[in-house]
Design an enzyme around this catalytic site. Structure first.
Site, PDB file in Angstrom:
ATOM      1  N   GLU A 204       0.826  -1.214   0.000  1.00  0.00           N
ATOM      2  CA  GLU A 204       0.000   0.000   0.000  1.00  0.00           C
ATOM      3  C   GLU A 204       0.862   1.266   0.000  1.00  0.00           C
ATOM      4  OE1 GLU A 204      -3.007   0.000  -0.631  1.00  0.00           O
ATOM      5  OE2 GLU A 204      -3.681  -2.006  -0.141  1.00  0.00           O
TER       6      GLU A 204
ATOM      7  N   ASN B 116       1.362   3.876  -3.160  1.00  0.00           N
ATOM      8  CA  ASN B 116       1.067   5.306  -3.005  1.00  0.00           C
ATOM      9  C   ASN B 116       2.221   6.169  -3.505  1.00  0.00           C
ATOM     10  OD1 ASN B 116      -1.444   4.878  -1.979  1.00  0.00           O
ATOM     11  ND2 ASN B 116      -0.929   5.377   0.141  1.00  0.00           N
TER      12      ASN B 116
ATOM     13  N   ARG C 236      -8.934   3.851  -7.987  1.00  0.00           N
ATOM     14  CA  ARG C 236      -8.503   3.645  -6.611  1.00  0.00           C
ATOM     15  C   ARG C 236      -9.706   3.616  -5.666  1.00  0.00           C
ATOM     16  NH1 ARG C 236      -3.558   2.977  -8.253  1.00  0.00           N
ATOM     17  NH2 ARG C 236      -3.932   1.323  -6.801  1.00  0.00           N
TER      18      ARG C 236
END
Ligand code: ATP
Ligand code: MG
Lengths: 146, 83
Positions: free
Chosen positions: A48, A52, A106
């Site tokens: 994650e 990002n 997303r």
């Protein structure tokens, strides 16, 4: 703070490096003898944070991403993921479940997943300067040591 | 995403089953995809089910709250392989 071991990684923000980063952290964490579930949690949190950095921090360019892992006292693993990209003006808002600037591709669940899989999550960011994500998780040793 | 849209446009399914049995790792990118399918199926009044997620994808489904929206089905055969 006393530490037992550490690992430093640096790589360009290519999406193919996400799988590499999570595997490397997984291998480093293995010395703490985590369960399959714990290992999966760590890899997911790394995935994650690195995703990002790849998609949000450097939207139209390739930039630098660094990961530092440390094993602290009491079998605590600290993972620091840093980028020098666009940064965020409002970290609190960014951490809200379902908040995303990424449109339909997303879900806005990245920070929520990091939070739920790690014991602690700290996010520092400044627009134009980049973002540092610090996460910690204690991995109780299951191996019986005599 | 666009490919998924195109397939749903073409097939116009009544219900949609997403087979995750072959997937060993999933993060929030997968959540976005499932949410996308779920919302499209909702519009058409259809149901969405996720079939046989492995342990790690299942934890991500749970953590994201998606398990409250779509039904997650685990067949006995698949579980037997994990034991
Ligand atoms: N490293 C970063 N640099 C700049 N902005 C970031 C960074 N990380 C997160 N953000 C901002 O925070 C928002 C929320 O991040 P989060 O990971 O929770 O969701 P997402 O990435 O948008 O969606 P998902 O992770 O579910 O695919 C992002 O949409 C982005 O605006
Ligand atoms: Mg994200």
């Amino acid at each position: 703070m006393k530490f037992e071991n550490y690992l430093k990684l640096e790589f360009p923000s290519k999406s193919s490096n996400e799988a590499l980063a999570r595997s490397m952290v997984g291998v480093f964490a293995s010395q703490l003898d985590p369960s399959m579930e714990e290992l999966g949690d760590l890899k997911t949190a790394v995935s994650e944070a690195v995703t990002n950095a790849i998609v949000h921090a450097y939207p139209n360019t390739l930039g630098r991403i660094s990961i530092r892992c440390r094993i602290l006292e009491e079998n605590r693993l600290e993972i620091v993921i840093r980028d020098w990209g666009v940064g965020m003006a409002d970290v609190e808002q960014a951490r809200q479940p379902l908040f995303t600037t990424g449109g339909e591709e997303r879900s806005g669940m990245g920070f929520t997943i990091m939070e739920s899989f790690m014991d602690s999550l700290t996010v520092k960011s400044r627009p134009g300067a980049g973002t540092t994500v610090v996460m910690k998780r204690r991995l109780p040793r299951r191996r019986v040591e005599r | 995403m666009r490919e998924i849209d195109a397939i749903l446009d073409r097939m116009l399914p009544v219900d949609c089953a997403i087979d995750l049995s072959g997937l060993s790792f999933m993060d929030s990118s997968g959540i976005a995809l499932i949410l996308r399918i779920y919302r499209r199926m909702q519009l058409a009044g259809g149901r969405t089910v996720v079939i046989n997620p492995a342990a790690q994808p299942l934890r991500v489904l749970d953590a994201s709250g998606i398990a409250n929206l779509v039904r997650i089905v685990t067949t006995v055969k698949e579980r037997a392989n994990e034991v």
